[in-house]
Design an enzyme around this catalytic site. Structure first.
Site, PDB file in Angstrom:
ATOM      1  N   GLU A 184      63.634  64.152  64.397  1.00 47.38           N
ATOM      2  CA  GLU A 184      64.637  65.033  63.660  1.00 47.38           C
ATOM      3  C   GLU A 184      64.163  64.976  62.106  1.00 47.38           C
ATOM      4  O   GLU A 184      64.228  65.770  61.456  1.00 47.38           O
ATOM      5  CB  GLU A 184      66.008  64.573  63.719  1.00 47.38           C
ATOM      6  CG  GLU A 184      66.985  65.631  63.294  1.00 47.38           C
ATOM      7  CD  GLU A 184      68.161  64.959  63.466  1.00 47.38           C
ATOM      8  OE1 GLU A 184      68.737  64.176  62.499  1.00 47.38           O
ATOM      9  OE2 GLU A 184      68.946  65.240  64.585  1.00 47.38           O
TER      10      GLU A 184
ATOM     11  N   SER B 132      70.249  60.066  64.166  1.00 50.72           N
ATOM     12  CA  SER B 132      69.476  60.364  65.339  1.00 50.72           C
ATOM     13  C   SER B 132      67.848  60.550  65.087  1.00 50.72           C
ATOM     14  O   SER B 132      67.553  61.289  63.926  1.00 50.72           O
ATOM     15  CB  SER B 132      69.711  61.718  66.036  1.00 50.72           C
ATOM     16  OG  SER B 132      71.140  61.614  66.441  1.00 50.72           O
TER      17      SER B 132
ATOM     18  N   ARG C 111      70.049  72.174  64.211  1.00 51.14           N
ATOM     19  CA  ARG C 111      69.310  71.303  63.347  1.00 51.14           C
ATOM     20  C   ARG C 111      68.107  72.065  62.616  1.00 51.14           C
ATOM     21  O   ARG C 111      66.930  71.519  62.236  1.00 51.14           O
ATOM     22  CB  ARG C 111      68.749  70.049  63.879  1.00 51.14           C
ATOM     23  CG  ARG C 111      69.571  69.190  64.629  1.00 51.14           C
ATOM     24  CD  ARG C 111      70.311  68.532  63.601  1.00 51.14           C
ATOM     25  NE  ARG C 111      71.139  67.282  63.961  1.00 51.14           N
ATOM     26  CZ  ARG C 111      72.408  67.382  64.452  1.00 51.14           C
ATOM     27  NH1 ARG C 111      72.968  68.425  64.646  1.00 51.14           N
ATOM     28  NH2 ARG C 111      72.974  66.310  64.787  1.00 51.14           N
TER      29      ARG C 111
HETATM   30  N1  EPU Z   1      73.736  58.254  75.572  1.00 51.23           N
HETATM   31  C1  EPU Z   1      72.883  57.185  76.223  1.00 51.23           C
HETATM   32  N2  EPU Z   1      72.535  56.122  75.740  1.00 51.23           N
HETATM   33  C2  EPU Z   1      72.989  55.691  74.366  1.00 51.23           C
HETATM   34  C3  EPU Z   1      73.782  56.704  73.585  1.00 51.23           C
HETATM   35  C4  EPU Z   1      74.073  58.009  74.347  1.00 51.23           C
HETATM   36  O1  EPU Z   1      72.457  57.391  77.414  1.00 51.23           O
HETATM   37  O2  EPU Z   1      72.344  54.862  73.834  1.00 51.23           O
HETATM   38  C5  EPU Z   1      74.029  59.339  76.419  1.00 51.23           C
HETATM   39  C6  EPU Z   1      75.366  59.369  76.858  1.00 51.23           C
HETATM   40  O3  EPU Z   1      75.354  59.995  78.066  1.00 51.23           O
HETATM   41  C7  EPU Z   1      76.272  60.278  75.849  1.00 51.23           C
HETATM   42  C8  EPU Z   1      75.197  61.300  75.387  1.00 51.23           C
HETATM   43  O4  EPU Z   1      73.921  60.434  75.451  1.00 51.23           O
HETATM   44  O5  EPU Z   1      77.421  60.838  76.384  1.00 51.23           O
HETATM   45  C9  EPU Z   1      75.534  61.851  74.030  1.00 51.23           C
HETATM   46  O6  EPU Z   1      75.601  60.808  73.110  1.00 51.23           O
HETATM   47  P1  EPU Z   1      76.199  60.873  71.702  1.00 51.23           P
HETATM   48  O7  EPU Z   1      77.702  61.554  72.214  1.00 51.23           O
HETATM   49  O8  EPU Z   1      75.941  59.823  70.869  1.00 51.23           O
HETATM   50  O9  EPU Z   1      75.525  62.288  71.112  1.00 51.23           O
HETATM   51  P2  EPU Z   1      74.058  62.617  70.793  1.00 51.23           P
HETATM   52  O10 EPU Z   1      73.808  63.755  71.681  1.00 51.23           O
HETATM   53  O11 EPU Z   1      72.908  61.468  71.156  1.00 51.23           O
HETATM   54  C10 EPU Z   1      74.502  64.096  68.679  1.00 51.23           C
HETATM   55  C11 EPU Z   1      73.647  64.271  67.407  1.00 51.23           C
HETATM   56  C12 EPU Z   1      74.353  63.106  66.478  1.00 51.23           C
HETATM   57  C13 EPU Z   1      75.945  63.174  66.612  1.00 51.23           C
HETATM   58  C14 EPU Z   1      76.310  63.142  67.913  1.00 51.23           C
HETATM   59  C15 EPU Z   1      77.798  63.330  68.042  1.00 51.23           C
HETATM   60  C16 EPU Z   1      71.911  65.087  67.634  1.00 51.23           C
HETATM   61  C17 EPU Z   1      70.336  64.654  67.659  1.00 51.23           C
HETATM   62  N3  EPU Z   1      72.446  64.046  67.463  1.00 51.23           N
HETATM   63  O12 EPU Z   1      74.140  62.743  69.354  1.00 51.23           O
HETATM   64  O13 EPU Z   1      74.184  63.280  65.161  1.00 51.23           O
HETATM   65  O14 EPU Z   1      76.338  62.237  65.751  1.00 51.23           O
HETATM   66  O15 EPU Z   1      75.709  64.158  68.685  1.00 51.23           O
HETATM   67  O16 EPU Z   1      78.387  64.757  67.829  1.00 51.23           O
HETATM   68  O17 EPU Z   1      72.186  66.322  67.889  1.00 51.23           O
HETATM   69  C18 EPU Z   1      72.446  62.836  63.607  1.00 51.23           C
HETATM   70  O18 EPU Z   1      71.922  63.864  63.536  1.00 51.23           O
HETATM   71  O19 EPU Z   1      71.944  61.666  62.846  1.00 51.23           O
HETATM   72  C19 EPU Z   1      73.222  62.296  64.418  1.00 51.23           C
HETATM   73  C20 EPU Z   1      73.906  60.981  64.600  1.00 51.23           C
END
Ligand code: EPU
Length: 366
Positions: A348, A253, A170
């Site tokens: 972010e 995010s 990012r």
């Molecule tokens: N999780 C929770 N609660 C929730 C959602 C997720 O506990 O409400 C935990 C779960 O364990 C899940 C883990 O968080 O396995 C990861 O969640 P997710 O796969 O949704 O990925 P993220 O790390 O939360 C990142 C990016 C997203 C991108 C997703 C999918 C960042 C800050 N965010 O989210 O990017 O879509 O991975 O690759 O790196 C964005 O930047 O706007 C964005 C949506």
């Protein structure tokens, strides 16, 4: 000289996906890169800021106290194929004002792979390299050859090869130049991005990220998916998990996944074995969504703004939120997560004015 039309004072409500009622004292629509020299002369020493679709921004100017800057709406359009090079891979130049998702769909319709995991990310092509957008195990930097920009200091067009863009999680040189300098004097305006893609069948698909293979199977695609089908699975996952900015205004995010020293991450995962933790060079990256949910803040908020009940990392405008409501929710989350886990979550999006994230005034994480 063809100077684009200027209007004043200007509501930015339709230009930020959080739907904040924000005003700037002047706005210019940029639809021709040939006008950048004239624009630079016109704006010598004047505060300016550059806006695409406003999908990663918290804008604070009010009607009574508008942003003291000229907002340049980047509406540069056009997609061209570049001559093939020795590796035979398709190379495409896309103007910065094109919609990111529409561009991804265009590449897939041409039979080009490489961007399929990044389908449905809101925003413009020019904003993509600024924060090195990423999803489902892929970052846009993986497919970028070069970034074309206007340099307000040299008053000239410049080209950055991928290696010169300082891409990280990012992060990029362009984000640095916005964050480190004054918020209203960004040095670079991105005009176009060159991508190096793959001819469909040669595209190395990245399916390892949790959920993609299972979703392909659920969609009846059991073996040898093509890039378009992978994009379809990603779109289906995103629509299910993430709130739609059209229905619930948001910037995706709201916090970055925190990168912390390995021993500190180990102490946390020993205590909380379910906390997702990934390698990040010689450090560890934790799941901000997990920390927020475990702190009891999923769905928590104030009247006008709060964290989504669907995905803990997404902050929603619940109605008539102002930037102050968004900041109050942001700080509430930061303080609670810090108090419970000793981790300071960094926002972010950029903040105007200021572009600085709220400071950590709590104990530093060890
Ligand atoms: N999780 C929770 N609660 C929730 C959602 C997720 O506990 O409400 C935990 C779960 O364990 C899940 C883990 O968080 O396995 C990861 O969640 P997710 O796969 O949704 O990925 P993220 O790390 O939360 C990142 C990016 C997203 C991108 C997703 C999918 C960042 C800050 N965010 O989210 O990017 O879509 O991975 O690759 O790196 C964005 O930047 O706007 C964005 C949506």
């Amino acid at each position: 000289m063809d100077i684009p039309q200027a209007t004043e004072p200007y509501s930015l409500k339709a230009h930020n996906s959080l739907g904040l009622e924000a005003f700037a004292n002047r706005c210019i629509r940029l639809n021709n890169s040939a006008s950048l020299y004239g624009l630079s002369q016109q704006l010598t020493e004047s505060p300016r800021c550059i806006l695409g679709h406003g999908t990663n921004l918290v804008i604070q100017g009010t009607a009574a106290n508008p942003l003291k800057a000229t907002v340049i709406l980047n509406e540069l359009k056009g997609i061209v194929r570049l001559p093939e090079q020795a590796d035979g891979r398709p190379r495409i130049r896309c103007a910065a004002g094109e919609s990111w998702h529409a561009f991804v769909m265009w590449t897939l319709a041409q039979g080009y792979g490489g961007l399929e995991n990044l389908a449905l990310i809101p925003g413009t092509v020019g904003a993509a390299p600024v924060q090195n957008i990423g999803a489902y195990g892929v970052e846009v930097a993986d497919q970028i050859d070069a970034v074309h920009a206007w340099d307000f200091h040299q008053r000239d067009h410049v080209v950055f090869e991928n290696a010169d863009c300082a891409f990280g999680y990012r992060h990029s040189l362009f984000k640095d130049s916005n964050v480190q300098g004054p918020w209203n004097a960004p040095r670079y305006l991105i005009t176009a991005v060159d991508f190096r893609l793959w001819s469909g069948s040669k595209a190395p698909l990245r399916l390892a990220y949790a959920g993609i293979e299972a979703r392909l199977t659920a969609l009846g695609i059991d073996h040898a998916p093509n890039p378009y089908q992978v994009a379809h699975a990603v779109m289906s996952l995103r629509r299910e998990k993430l709130p739609d900015p059209e229905q619930e205004p948001n910037v995706g995010s709201f916090f970055k996944n925190p990168v912390v020293p390995k021993p500190f991450a180990q102490s946390l995962t020993t205590k909380y074995p379910n906390l997702p933790c990934y390698e990040a060079g010689d450090q560890s990256k934790l799941s901000a969504a997990w920390l927020i949910e475990a702190a009891g803040l999923k769905g928590w908020g104030l009247d006008q703004a709060g964290m989504s009940g669907r995905h803990a990392l997404v902050l929603i405008n619940r109605g008539q939120a102002k930037a102050a409501d968004v900041l109050a929710v942001c700080q509430g989350v930061q303080k609670k997560v810090m108090g419970q886990f000793g981790v300071w979550l960094e926002p972010e999006p950029l903040f105007w004015p200021g572009s600085q994230a709220p400071a950590n005034d709590s104990e530093p994480q060890s």
